[in-house]
Design a protein around this motif. Structure first.
Motif, PDB file in Angstrom:
ATOM      1  N   GLU A 297       0.941  -1.158  -0.075  1.00 34.44           N
ATOM      2  CA  GLU A 297      -0.028  -0.062  -0.005  1.00 34.44           C
ATOM      3  C   GLU A 297       0.880   1.060   0.112  1.00 34.44           C
ATOM      4  O   GLU A 297       0.632   2.300  -0.868  1.00 34.44           O
TER       5      GLU A 297
ATOM      6  N   ARG B 191       4.453   5.374  -5.510  1.00 37.84           N
ATOM      7  CA  ARG B 191       4.398   5.393  -7.123  1.00 37.84           C
ATOM      8  C   ARG B 191       3.331   6.804  -7.669  1.00 37.84           C
ATOM      9  O   ARG B 191       3.456   7.185  -8.524  1.00 37.84           O
ATOM     10  N   ARG B 192       2.136   6.774  -6.882  1.00 39.94           N
ATOM     11  CA  ARG B 192       1.223   7.874  -7.295  1.00 39.94           C
ATOM     12  C   ARG B 192       1.787   9.219  -7.213  1.00 39.94           C
ATOM     13  O   ARG B 192       1.486  10.056  -7.933  1.00 39.94           O
TER      14      ARG B 192
ATOM     15  N   GLU C  41       2.362   1.821  -3.307  1.00 37.21           N
ATOM     16  CA  GLU C  41       1.605   2.417  -4.222  1.00 37.21           C
ATOM     17  C   GLU C  41       1.293   3.882  -4.308  1.00 37.21           C
ATOM     18  O   GLU C  41       1.271   4.609  -5.141  1.00 37.21           O
TER      19      GLU C  41
END
Length: 980
Positions: free
Chosen positions: A915, A921-922, A918
């Protein structure tokens, strides 16, 4: 290569290969007895040692002391000429008939004698003394030239304590060696603390630097033993010192009127003891003030004032050496400025919510707002709910909001809700130190206000960590004036030598208000060394500042305030005569609310609910705003009576009128007879075209030409009608604090909720100036195609900042500086995306903002308490120093980051949580979308591999708090300011 001698912990000689031959290396300025004995082993290495006896004959008085100093001067010079390389000044010869010269006096005498004879660099000075015991003693000895100290009696005293079982509760102390190690560690930390707050990095630089000022030493002592040390009130000479040495000797060896040879008295230096040292707040003072304030009894107040003025003040302060003169005829009392106007000049000191309880903090605000005076928020932020009046009309907000660049809780809403913004350069009774709020006092509510993590202690670095020059002050004043044009900008300074010169510079930097804080006062959380030995009396400071500002024709542009144990109308009158026109009260108002001076503020155990966050103890709080009001009106009443008696109708007429004061007959204390207060009573030298001796003119902040006026006009549809706006325009580095006034306008028009995301978007082309986007409000996006100077996003308050090089540029953005130093300083929320390298101190004190950058200089994420930082390139050294909250993700493909990171408070981990991976990455995706970053594009192209290159920087205390919260309520992650 040569061999360097190193004295080990057992006094043994170790040899270390070094480039420089014939050097003696000491691991610590405090030598254990074994290490001191180990010096004798250096004789066959060429390090000849000689001991000078620093005692003199009992009964020889002043002549004997002076002769002994002359003797050790001669012996020191002879030792140098004979090739001696280590000189030991020892008082071991003390006995029934031999008195020890004060170790500092002996050291200073020898050090300065050798400096005058050009011999000092040829010999080491080591002090063997039974006198030195406290941190300040060791600081003085090193500061006046000691290379090392052996405090043998301190060790022996501690050994006695251990052997009698009074250290059994300390698991880490099992032997005499453990005692010595613990003492040396404590003293070492104390010396480092003092060095740090003076801005000195190495002991070599501190040694002999003489960064002290004397209070009460006469010229014959200073000139000989402490050459060039300031001593502005004169004082005692060798005769008094000889008498004091004799009296102390009697305490230890019996005989005479001052000792019995069996027990030593408890002087009560830190806690009041009957018969001990005089304390300004003794039981009679505390009890008397509480009775007067709670009963609103004039008789009780007069009794309190008599005790404070005649008993304590006369014998413990410089103002006690002054008395009123009669410059004119008395005036009727009814012609004197009314009490209701006088109290508007009063303010409470900076006591943050967190250091004191919510009930105490809000009671002070309610009281001061009710009478038109001002309370001070301190540096802990303030709940926006306090800006809304109570049903009965009471207002719980603090009129003075304190800031120091990026201190915790400083948002655009906080700044807008102020009548006065106070820049904190000093820490009142502990100048040069930063405050500290222990984790036990940081509950969920306080953490939410300070944008930090519950249970994690909050460390404020020394105030001068923010401000390095008058230019820095000028920029911060301009920043704050943009963030709230209606607020008065104040700067808090400390009474110290040269403060007048600093004050003149600050006034030229457009400050509208100055606070000159004295050495006394402060809370029971102050370090013991600072309680006794930091700062100077406010009487000296306010006199110097007033005289300097008048002489330079600057006095009419600024309001002067002073504080530091002000209690009575007499104190206020003397402060006014010395140059003050406003007056601060801190401890006294707390006592009216119930404080009993337990001096346990930092332990969260205050038994009366004043300085605690414990819900059960807070229930014991019995204070009411009326008690504070009663007290301040009684102070004003006493002041009016003094004014009428001396012939003054208004406080303004009193300011700087030192002719209304004169030196009082010196108190009966045998050490006070040679004090001289002439420096306080020197009239300010007025220039021929004097503009005034109190504040009469406004400062010109040059806001008329600010770019924000245009931005506010362009943003009106979004603010008034909710219609999104977007505009492009040019910008130059002459445009400073772009977005500050706009954000202030949004808060005033819309409220602290600010605007929805995407409401306002301004795109600039060019080079932005200082403090671009400072305190930028939520709903505003500022985009720059170009570059920007220092302080981008200072105090960011929900806005978004995007900066990237010109689209047409051909250089590699990731290899070039894009933005200046201290970007996102003290940001509380919002986000920033920077395609390029940021200079030093990126995200220092970030407490909630998210940032993506492609490389940074030294000291990144310093003192960070919240937020998320993603670094796609290399960092400089000292990353994460003082970091206690938030998370940083640093790309480290070559595994070199660990040696650049300050590992004192953080641990390094891999990015293993899917999580969290991610989320990172965003952020990188958004960075690429906003800035066109090729670095981000390359990382995202092979994310499955490149995510392994990231290091997760986690503060240890933050991690502990997360785990504890998860164990308590099952939360997977701790809600953090980073996500708000």
């Amino acid at each position: 290569m040569s061999l360097e001698c190193y004295i080990g912990p057992e006094g043994n000689l170790l040899e270390v290969t070094e480039e420089h031959a014939h050097r003696l290396r000491l691991p610590h300025p405090i030598l254990s007895n074994r290490q001191f004995a180990g010096l004798s082993r250096l004789e066959n290495r060429g390090w000849r040692r000689r001991t000078l006896e620093t005692t003199f004959a009992r009964g020889s008085g002043k002549r004997g002391l002076i002769d002994a100093l002359s003797r050790i001067e001669r012996e020191a010079s002879r030792a140098v000429e004979e090739g001696i390389r280590v000189l030991v000044l020892s008082d071991r010869a003390i006995g029934p008939d031999r008195l020890p010269i004060s170790s500092l006096l002996a050291l200073g005498c020898v050090h300065h004698h050798l400096v005058r004879t050009h011999q000092r660099s040829r010999i080491a000075l080591i002090v063997e003394t039974g006198e030195a015991r406290e941190v300040h003693h060791h600081c003085l000895l090193v500061g006046y030239g000691a290379d090392a100290i052996n405090p043998y009696l301190a060790f022996e005293s501690l050994w006695h304590v251990r052997r009698t079982g009074r250290m059994d509760s300390f698991d880490h102390i099992r032997s005499d060696d453990d005692v010595v190690a613990a003492y040396r560690k404590g003293v070492g930390k104390g010396i480092l603390k003092v060095m740090a707050k003076m801005g000195i990095s190495t002991l070599q630089s501190y040694k002999g630097a003489q960064i002290f000022e004397a209070v009460g030493l006469g010229p014959e002592v200073v000139n000989r033993c402490f050459t060039d040390t300031e001593s502005r009130v004169g004082g005692i000479g060798f005769g008094v010192l000889a008498e004091e040495i004799a009296r102390r000797h009697e305490l230890g060896f019996g005989g005479g009127a001052h000792g019995n040879g069996r027990t030593l008295p408890n002087p009560g230096d830190f806690h009041w003891r009957k018969g001990g040292a005089r304390h300004m707040w003794d039981p009679a003072s505390v009890r008397g003030l509480r009775v007067a304030a709670r009963t609103n009894s004039e008789d009780a107040y007069r009794s309190f004032a008599h005790h404070a003025n005649d008993e304590n003040t006369r014998k413990a302060t410089l103002r006690g050496l002054l008395e009123f003169d009669l410059p004119g005829a008395p005036v009727p009392l009814d012609q004197v400025e009314p009490e209701a106007e006088i109290v508007k000049r009063f303010a409470t000191g900076a006591m943050s919510f967190g250091s004191i309880s919510r009930e105490a903090h809000e009671s002070l605000a309610l009281a001061m707002n009710r009478i038109g005076a001002k309370s001070n928020s301190g540096e802990g932020g303030e709940d926006a709910a306090r800006n809304v009046p109570d049903p009965d009309g009471g207002l719980r907000r603090s009129a003075i909001k304190q800031v120091a660049s990026g201190r915790s809780g400083v948002t655009i809403a906080y700044l807008t809700a102020a009548d006065e913004l106070q820049i904190k350069i000093v820490q009142a009774a502990k100048p040069g130190e930063g405050g500290e709020l222990p984790g036990r006092k940081v509950d969920d509510y306080i953490a939410s206000i300070r944008h930090s993590t519950p249970g994690v202690g909050l460390i404020s670095p020394p105030p001068h960590h923010d401000i390095y020059s008058i230019e820095d002050i000028a920029q911060l004043i301009h920043d704050l004036k943009n963030a709230n044009p209606l607020a008065r900008i104040s700067v808090k300074l400390c009474a110290e030598v040269g403060v007048g010169t600093v004050a003149a510079g600050v006034v030229k930097a457009r400050a509208e208000h100055l606070v000159i804080s004295g050495d006394s006062g402060g809370t029971g959380a102050s370090p013991l060394t600072s309680i006794k030995h930091a700062g100077m009396p406010w009487e000296i400071g306010i006199a110097e500042v007033h005289q300097t500002l008048v002489m330079n024709n600057l006095r009419s542009r600024v309001v002067l305030q002073t504080d530091g144990q002000l209690k009575t109308g007499r104190d206020v009158a003397i402060a006014a005569f010395l140059g003050a026109e406003e007056f601060g009260f801190s401890t006294a108002p707390l006592i009216t609310l119930g404080c009993v001076m337990m001096r346990k503020c930092h332990l969260n155990t205050c038994p009366v609910g004043v300085a605690t966050q414990d819900p059960e103890l807070r229930k014991k709080f019995s204070g009411k705003p009326e008690y504070v009001i009663n007290y301040l009106f009684m102070v004003a009443r006493e002041l009016r009576e003094i004014m009428a008696r001396l012939g003054f109708r208004t406080v303004n007429e009193m300011i700087g009128r030192v002719d209304a004061l004169r030196a009082a007959p010196l108190p009966g204390h045998w050490k006070a007879r040679s004090l001289n207060v002439d420096a306080l009573l020197m009239p300010a030298l007025e220039p021929p075209d004097c503009l005034g001796v109190y504040r009469r003119h406004d400062q010109d902040h040059g806001l008329e030409g600010a770019l924000d006026h245009r931005l506010i006009r362009l943003a009106r549809p979004a603010i008034a009608e909710g219609r999104p706006v977007r505009h492009d325009m040019l910008i130059s580095n002459g445009h400073r604090v772009v977005g500050g006034m706009l954000s202030n306008h949004i808060i005033r028009e819309v409220g602290p909720g600010m605007l929805p995301e995407g409401s306002i978007h301004f795109r600039f082309r060019g080079s932005a100036g200082q403090s671009f986007g400072a305190w930028l409000a939520r709903g505003v996006t500022l985009e720059v195609e170009g570059d920007a100077n220092d302080y981008v996003g200072k105090g960011l308050s929900g806005g978004r900042i995007i900066i990237y090089p010109p689209r047409a540029s051909r250089f590699k953005a990731e290899e070039n500086i894009l933005v200046g130093n201290v970007v996102f300083y003290g940001a509380t929320s919002g986000e920033g995306f920077f395609r390029g390298i940021a200079a030093e101190r990126f995200c220092v004190r970030n407490s909630g903002a998210t940032a993506v950058v492609e490389g940074i200089g030294d000291h990144g994420c310093e003192y960070m308490t919240g937020g998320r930082v993603v670094v796609l390139g290399e960092t400089g050294i000292n990353f994460a120093a003082g970091m206690s909250g938030g998370l940083a993700y640093v790309r480290d493909p070559h595994q070199t980051f660990e040696r650049r990171c300050n590992m004192d408070l953080v641990v390094l981990e891999r990015l293993s949580d899917p999580e969290e991976r991610e989320e990172v990455r965003r952020l990188i995706e958004r960075h690429q979308a906003y800035t066109g970053s090729t670095v981000a594009a390359g990382i995202l192209a092979d994310w499955s591999a490149s995510h392994r290159e990231f290091v997760r920087v986690v503060p240890i205390d933050y991690k502990r708090a997360v785990e504890q919260r998860a164990a308590t309520n099952g939360a997977r992650r701790l809600p953090n300011a980073a996500r708000t």
